[in-house]
Design a protein around this motif. Structure first.
Motif, PDB file in Angstrom:
ATOM      1  N   LEU A  35      82.107  58.846  16.347  1.00 40.11           N
ATOM      2  CA  LEU A  35      82.649  59.378  15.324  1.00 40.11           C
ATOM      3  C   LEU A  35      83.967  58.377  14.811  1.00 40.11           C
ATOM      4  CD1 LEU A  35      84.021  61.941  14.845  1.00 40.11           C
ATOM      5  CD2 LEU A  35      85.858  61.480  16.780  1.00 40.11           C
ATOM      6  N   ALA A  40      82.398  61.732  11.593  1.00 38.93           N
ATOM      7  CA  ALA A  40      81.661  62.651  12.686  1.00 38.93           C
ATOM      8  C   ALA A  40      80.575  62.428  13.504  1.00 38.93           C
ATOM      9  CB  ALA A  40      81.210  63.713  11.263  1.00 38.93           C
ATOM     10  N   THR A  41      80.462  63.744  14.417  1.00 39.55           N
ATOM     11  CA  THR A  41      79.686  63.454  15.609  1.00 39.55           C
ATOM     12  C   THR A  41      78.643  64.736  15.101  1.00 39.55           C
ATOM     13  OG1 THR A  41      81.225  65.001  16.823  1.00 39.55           O
ATOM     14  CG2 THR A  41      81.531  62.412  16.978  1.00 39.55           C
ATOM     15  N   LEU A  42      78.816  65.861  14.845  1.00 37.05           N
ATOM     16  CA  LEU A  42      77.758  66.952  15.297  1.00 37.05           C
ATOM     17  C   LEU A  42      76.629  66.269  14.594  1.00 37.05           C
ATOM     18  CD1 LEU A  42      78.582  69.887  16.379  1.00 37.05           C
ATOM     19  CD2 LEU A  42      78.161  70.329  13.376  1.00 37.05           C
ATOM     20  N   PRO A  54      75.009  61.984  11.437  1.00 35.70           N
ATOM     21  CA  PRO A  54      76.125  61.053  10.695  1.00 35.70           C
ATOM     22  C   PRO A  54      75.705  60.074   9.819  1.00 35.70           C
ATOM     23  CG  PRO A  54      76.895  61.956  12.207  1.00 35.70           C
ATOM     24  CD  PRO A  54      75.431  61.892  12.985  1.00 35.70           C
ATOM     25  N   GLU A  55      75.916  59.933   8.615  1.00 28.67           N
ATOM     26  CA  GLU A  55      75.970  58.606   8.083  1.00 28.67           C
ATOM     27  C   GLU A  55      77.028  57.924   8.122  1.00 28.67           C
ATOM     28  OE1 GLU A  55      73.812  57.539   5.817  1.00 28.67           O
ATOM     29  OE2 GLU A  55      73.023  58.693   4.841  1.00 28.67           O
ATOM     30  N   LYS A  66      88.987  59.231   6.855  1.00 31.66           N
ATOM     31  CA  LYS A  66      88.514  60.654   8.184  1.00 31.66           C
ATOM     32  C   LYS A  66      89.158  59.908   9.646  1.00 31.66           C
ATOM     33  CE  LYS A  66      85.043  62.933   8.962  1.00 31.66           C
ATOM     34  NZ  LYS A  66      84.952  64.470   8.277  1.00 31.66           N
ATOM     35  N   ARG A  69      91.951  61.980   9.753  1.00 27.57           N
ATOM     36  CA  ARG A  69      91.581  63.585   9.826  1.00 27.57           C
ATOM     37  C   ARG A  69      91.054  63.624  11.334  1.00 27.57           C
ATOM     38  NH1 ARG A  69      88.634  65.125   5.405  1.00 27.57           N
ATOM     39  NH2 ARG A  69      87.244  65.722   6.681  1.00 27.57           N
ATOM     40  N   THR A  70      90.152  63.619  11.628  1.00 27.15           N
ATOM     41  CA  THR A  70      89.369  64.058  13.335  1.00 27.15           C
ATOM     42  C   THR A  70      89.839  62.894  14.621  1.00 27.15           C
ATOM     43  OG1 THR A  70      87.653  63.862  11.011  1.00 27.15           O
ATOM     44  CG2 THR A  70      87.166  64.441  14.176  1.00 27.15           C
ATOM     45  N   LYS A  71      90.523  63.693  15.118  1.00 26.21           N
ATOM     46  CA  LYS A  71      90.548  63.060  16.753  1.00 26.21           C
ATOM     47  C   LYS A  71      89.755  63.549  17.766  1.00 26.21           C
ATOM     48  CE  LYS A  71      94.664  62.972  20.226  1.00 26.21           C
ATOM     49  NZ  LYS A  71      95.692  64.085  20.342  1.00 26.21           N
ATOM     50  N   PRO A  72      89.181  62.830  17.923  1.00 22.56           N
ATOM     51  CA  PRO A  72      88.314  63.432  19.319  1.00 22.56           C
ATOM     52  C   PRO A  72      88.811  64.242  20.050  1.00 22.56           C
ATOM     53  CG  PRO A  72      88.482  60.576  19.914  1.00 22.56           C
ATOM     54  CD  PRO A  72      89.131  61.346  18.345  1.00 22.56           C
ATOM     55  N   LEU A  73      87.497  65.500  20.583  1.00 16.66           N
ATOM     56  CA  LEU A  73      87.921  65.632  22.205  1.00 16.66           C
ATOM     57  C   LEU A  73      87.988  64.753  22.976  1.00 16.66           C
ATOM     58  CD1 LEU A  73      86.539  68.766  21.070  1.00 16.66           C
ATOM     59  CD2 LEU A  73      87.531  68.647  20.648  1.00 16.66           C
ATOM     60  N   MET A 120      81.136  67.806  20.563  1.00 21.28           N
ATOM     61  CA  MET A 120      80.677  67.273  19.302  1.00 21.28           C
ATOM     62  C   MET A 120      79.418  66.749  18.942  1.00 21.28           C
ATOM     63  SD  MET A 120      84.683  64.695  20.241  1.00 21.28           S
ATOM     64  CE  MET A 120      83.693  63.938  21.421  1.00 21.28           C
TER      65      MET A 120
ATOM     66  N   ARG B  18      89.568  71.496  15.607  1.00 22.05           N
ATOM     67  CA  ARG B  18      89.106  70.216  15.599  1.00 22.05           C
ATOM     68  C   ARG B  18      87.309  69.349  15.526  1.00 22.05           C
ATOM     69  NH1 ARG B  18      92.566  68.305  19.684  1.00 22.05           N
ATOM     70  NH2 ARG B  18      90.706  66.543  20.634  1.00 22.05           N
ATOM     71  N   LEU B  19      86.607  70.832  16.443  1.00 20.09           N
ATOM     72  CA  LEU B  19      85.266  70.595  17.227  1.00 20.09           C
ATOM     73  C   LEU B  19      84.236  70.785  15.179  1.00 20.09           C
ATOM     74  CD1 LEU B  19      83.166  70.296  19.115  1.00 20.09           C
ATOM     75  CD2 LEU B  19      82.967  72.695  19.216  1.00 20.09           C
ATOM     76  N   GLU B  21      85.899  69.735  12.987  1.00 20.87           N
ATOM     77  CA  GLU B  21      85.461  69.246  11.705  1.00 20.87           C
ATOM     78  C   GLU B  21      84.703  68.084  12.311  1.00 20.87           C
ATOM     79  OE1 GLU B  21      90.253  67.938  11.767  1.00 20.87           O
ATOM     80  OE2 GLU B  21      90.661  68.596  10.581  1.00 20.87           O
ATOM     81  N   CYS B  22      84.364  67.895  12.707  1.00 23.33           N
ATOM     82  CA  CYS B  22      83.758  66.458  13.500  1.00 23.33           C
ATOM     83  C   CYS B  22      82.293  67.163  12.713  1.00 23.33           C
ATOM     84  CB  CYS B  22      82.621  67.310  15.306  1.00 23.33           C
ATOM     85  SG  CYS B  22      84.448  66.429  16.116  1.00 23.33           S
ATOM     86  N   CYS B  25      80.858  65.739   7.745  1.00 22.23           N
ATOM     87  CA  CYS B  25      80.145  65.168   6.700  1.00 22.23           C
ATOM     88  C   CYS B  25      79.239  64.545   5.901  1.00 22.23           C
ATOM     89  CB  CYS B  25      80.231  63.890   8.004  1.00 22.23           C
ATOM     90  SG  CYS B  25      78.864  64.274   8.467  1.00 22.23           S
ATOM     91  N   SER B  26      78.650  63.666   5.393  1.00 21.14           N
ATOM     92  CA  SER B  26      77.225  63.492   4.834  1.00 21.14           C
ATOM     93  C   SER B  26      76.744  63.216   5.809  1.00 21.14           C
ATOM     94  CB  SER B  26      77.127  62.395   3.422  1.00 21.14           C
ATOM     95  OG  SER B  26      77.256  60.869   4.449  1.00 21.14           O
TER      96      SER B  26
END
Lengths: 250, 329
Positions: A35, A40-42, A54-55, A66, A69-73, A120, B18-19, B21-22, B25-26
């Motif tokens: 992240l 991003a992680t997914l 994720p790139e 980014k 905006r995104t806070k990890p769980l 995530m 929030r999940l 949002e993860c 991304c590109s």
């Protein structure tokens, strides 16, 4: 399989509470690092089963935006999401009226999958449905992916796309042990003994399935029988108390 | 109470948001899981079948010979075939000297599943056909004992093989070691299960399956072992030798048409039995299986018993008088 003692379930998939915490922490930590690096992680799995990651960020500005905006769980938040989907898994079973054995198998697959991965990294809704599909296959209760998708208004392709990653994360150890048939019989006996066949009090096997107060870890660090015994004794003690209360009222 | 609940729902929704949002991304493409190198170098094709091909390969790490079963995923609409899942999951649990070892599983592109097994020299079918079948009684006895050991182990683990035949019995030539393979039709069994009747190779298929019974158990494997036993002695499939229109008629010609006395429940299982075939008197096993000692013939007759409930078990077979001199095992 008759012999739990020599099974992969016993040899590889029962952990101490400390080991579980370490595994959850490692998966969570890895996701947090991705992240930070990528924003991003997914991971996504496309139609031919390829993973896409994720790139990494192109610029510091991208990264900052980014990151803002995104806070990890946290691990606790992840557990919360997992428990939510474990309960959702039960709803799927109620819709399809699958036997308890399949429900138990899918639940164990789901728990094992998230020993390796963070929520995530792989969408728990998709994984939960793929675990259901995998459990149906292994328990020979043939349900097509399409049928499963239709029954819960989801795209069945997503189930098929994730199938490979689920099997590999489970290391193909797909035969699991859950003593539902014997427990169900035992519960019936307890009900009759304590409150009579017509009583309104019913032991809920679903409650046993999600493993009560500590659903996340119970089936991973206790043998199935032990979990069942603990949960059933809890239920029985509640029933006994209820029985005493009823007598007092009378 | 209501406020507390709505607060909880609100915070959980925020957690799910929030999940979500993860994933925003590109992306860059990655490898298919398991498509990474299988770590084997293909030498040649060892066998071909309806499922795909078996390659003789070299393990690049150990230099050992391995066999890679490459299965074509035909019905992609159902993902990985249940048959593969069944075989892999059972082999992960079964550990026995006479059961083939699955070393690893991998995937190439989206069309093949690769199962890497330990390598064995040939199968029993090839041994019988190409090597003039095991003429000496000691080899037959040794092979039978090993096959039965593997089957007894499977049954003790509540697993039916359901497709036992010479081509699924592999041989290590130098050690004269037998290993059962191909668990693609195998399954766990329970007392109250109904199973499919469309399985097994017809020459080795038990009469209860040929009679369309869907409630069968370990006895179906023992019938198949009996057929393999006879084939090792006479050099060709037992029910191929008997001139008949189908397998069931061949069985009845050899062992006699069953009655309620000889096989209780047969009339319920096959109500049109009297229409289906004439009443045959048994020709007897000794008519066809001539080169077998009396104790061997006795064991064979107990395996090829029409009534499944009277058929000998794998465990009991191992204790049979035929194996009293097995100190060479």
């Amino acid at each position: 399989m008759a012999d739990f003692q020599t099974s992969t379930h016993r040899a590889k998939w029962i952990f101490s509470p400390q080991q579980l915490v370490e595994k959850y922490r490692a998966a969570n930590q890895r996701a947090k690092q991705i992240l930070e690096k990528c924003g991003a992680t997914l991971m996504e799995v496309d139609v031919n089963g390829s993973l896409s990651y994720p790139e990494p960020h192109m610029t510091a500005k991208d990264s900052a935006e980014k990151h803002y905006r995104t806070k990890p769980l946290s691990i606790e938040e992840e557990q919360c999401i997992k428990v939510f989907y474990e309960n959702k898994l039960q709803e799927v079973y109620n819709n399809f009226r699958f036997p308890h054995k399949i429900q138990a198998t899918a639940l164990i697959y789901f728990k094992r999958f998230y020993l390796q991965w963070s929520v995530m990294e792989h969408q728990p809704k998709h994984i939960m449905l793929t675990c259901v599909y995998a459990a149906c296959k292994i328990e020979e209760n043939h349900v097509s992916a399409e049928e499963l998708g239709k029954g819960i208004s989801q795209d069945h392709q997503m189930i098929l796309n994730n199938e490979m990653i689920v099997y590999q994360s489970l290391e193909f150890d797909l035969i699991v042990y859950a003593p539902y048939r014997s427990v169900e019989g035992f519960i019936n006996d307890v009900e009759v003994c304590l409150v009579g066949p017509d009583a309104a009090v019913k032991l809920c096997l679903g409650d046993l399935l999600v493993m009560g107060s500590n659903p996340e870890t119970a089936s991973l660090h206790m043998q199935g029988n032990s979990v069942m015994l603990v949960m059933t004794s809890l239920k029985c003690s509640r029933l006994c108390k209820r029985q005493q209360d009823l007598k007092l009222i009378k | 109470m209501w406020n507390e609940e709505s607060d909880w729902i609100g915070s959980f929704d925020a957690l799910l948001a929030r999940l979500a949002e993860c994933s925003m991304c590109s992306r860059r493409s990655g490898e298919r899981p398991g498509a990474a190198q299988m770590d084997v170098k293909i030498l040649d094709v060892a066998a071909e079948g309806g499922y795909g091909r078996v390659f003789r390969c070299l393990d690049v790490h150990t230099g050992a010979l391995v066999a890679m079963k490459q299965i074509t995923m035909v019905r992609l609409s159902q993902g990985i075939p249940a048959q593969i899942i069944r075989e892999v999951s059972l082999l992960r649990e079964l550990h026995h000297a006479n059961i083939v070892k699955l070393l690893r599983v991998g995937f190439t592109e989206n069309r093949y599943v690769n199962l890497v097994f330990e390598h064995l020299d040939y199968d029993l079918h090839q041994f019988i056909v190409n090597r003039g079948y095991p003429k000496d009684a000691t080899t037959v006895k040794s092979f039978m004992f090993q096959i039965l050991s593997a089957v007894a182990y499977c049954h003790s683990r509540k697993v039916l093989h359901r497709d036992l035949k010479p081509s699924n019995v592999l041989i290590n030539h130098s050690k004269r070691l037998i290993k059962l393979a191909d668990f693609g039709l195998a399954r766990e069994f329970a007392d109250d299960f109904l199973y499919t009747e469309k399985l097994g190779t017809s020459w080795y298929r038990a009469p209860e399956i040929l009679c369309h019974s869907r409630q069968y158990s370990t006895q179906v494997d023992l019938w198949s072992v009996g057929c393999i036993f006879a084939e090792m002695v006479i050099g060709q499939p037992l029910f191929q030798v008997i001139n008949c229109r189908d397998e069931l008629e061949g069985i009845f010609k050899l062992l006699g048409t069953p009655t309620e006395e000889t096989w209780p429940g047969i009339t319920k299982l096959m109500p049109n039995l009297h229409i289906y075939c004439s009443k045959f008197d048994p020709l007897g096993l000794e008519t066809f299986v001539t080169d077998l000692e009396p104790s061997g013939l006795n064991l064979l007759s107990m395996m090829l018993c029409l009534d499944p409930s009277k058929r000998i078990s794998a465990e009991a077979s191992l204790k049979h008088a035929y194996f009293t001199d097995v100190n060479w095992i």
